[in-house]
Design an enzyme around this catalytic site. Sequence first.
Site: not given
Ligand code: XLS
Ligand code: NI
Ligand code: NI
Length: 436
Positions: A267, A100, A308, A231, A270, A103
Amino acid sequence: MTAFPEVDKVCYEGPQSKNPLAFRWYDENEVVEGKTMKEHFRFSVAYWHTFRGTGSDPFGPGTMVRPWDDGSDSLDNARNRVCVAFEFMEKLGAPFYAFHDRDVAPEGKTLAESNKNLDEIVKVLKDEQARTGIRLLWGTANLFGNPRYLHGASTSCNADAFAFAAAQVKKCLEVTKELGGVNYVFWGGREGYQNLFNTDLKRELDHLGRFLHLAVDYAKEIGFTGQFLIEPKPKEPTKHQYDSDAAACINFLRAYDLLDHFKLNIETNHATLAGHTMMHELDYAASQGALGSIDANTGDMLLGWDTDQFPTNYYLTTEVMLILLKYGGLAPGGVNFDAKVRRESFEPIDLFYAHVGGMDAFARGLKIAAAIRADGELAAFVRDRYRSWDTGIGAEIEAGKADFKTLETYMLEKGDIAPNQSGRQEMLENLINRYV
Ligand code: XLS
Ligand code: NI
Ligand code: NI
């Protein structure tokens, strides 16, 4: 100066190795189904978790020991962090990374100052990319951290938030292009709502559609050709995120005439939060021609949020790789470890263990999936299960040669359907276990 003196280079040593800093399965040059492992995965390190994660949680502050980081928001600290990041990725053998904007470079007091900070750090990123050959899988703008986005970014009730987000994405697109990024991700961090009583849902969706069109237009204007990715995530931080799962995203993209310009970055955690499996999300996205990239991690079935964690489960990676092989892979996407070490794993070396395990789990999953495919038993079963569609009435329906009247005539004559056959779920689960 080295940040990781105890690691030279993580190498492939084979399945018998007991060295926790060696790969047992990931041999980047090994060819599987016509591609090297390096090409299959295009592994990427997430800058935010690995170099900005502190280990804080709602109950306590950060725990991570990062001797190279002075904890300040200075540009010098940010520059130094980039060098550490590239040392890490080089020693690990990860060909890509993702970030990002916020970051890598500190946010300034004004937009202009933030942009200037970013430019400073991009110089270092560019140098380090050139030095190591490590590439940018994707860039993204953080449109959720700063309090100005508390009501969302492009879906905020405050039009100025939309404008600020647009300026931020504009800059981030320029920077991603400058660094040769091969994708650009939109995760709708706070694009959603907590309560419908105060929310004009239709208006917010229209604004999100408008925002993404503006991004498409600007990319065209500056000649950025990377793949745009959405995403999906169903909740957290908002109760209901608009990009809730693959199907919702694809519906949104189709409704707003954006499907030609976007694919999905799926992801694992998610998918879990959406009440789906990763395999479902991948298969759904790919079936619609919209599978772009993967954020690899895993959740915890006992915890209802985005934990995560690094993926270590072969069964999961086998499911993922079965889909990727079926649809021909991910490029220009990749497998980005959107994953963080646990708060209790606070030493720098833990970052290596985590990534080595994740890469190995995927490599093992690839080998298992390839073996299942080489045998062909599973595919043969599925083909056979649908054989009623290959000839006769099934073939006519698929070819568009049947209508309700002809189908009624067919059934009146036949009386009832051909007998159903067992789905053999348990037998097939046992079959998969032969390979895992
Ligand atoms: C948050 C998301 C984030 C995205 C990037 O849950 O996974 O990390 O991948 O903004
Ligand atoms: Ni992500
Ligand atoms: Ni995430």
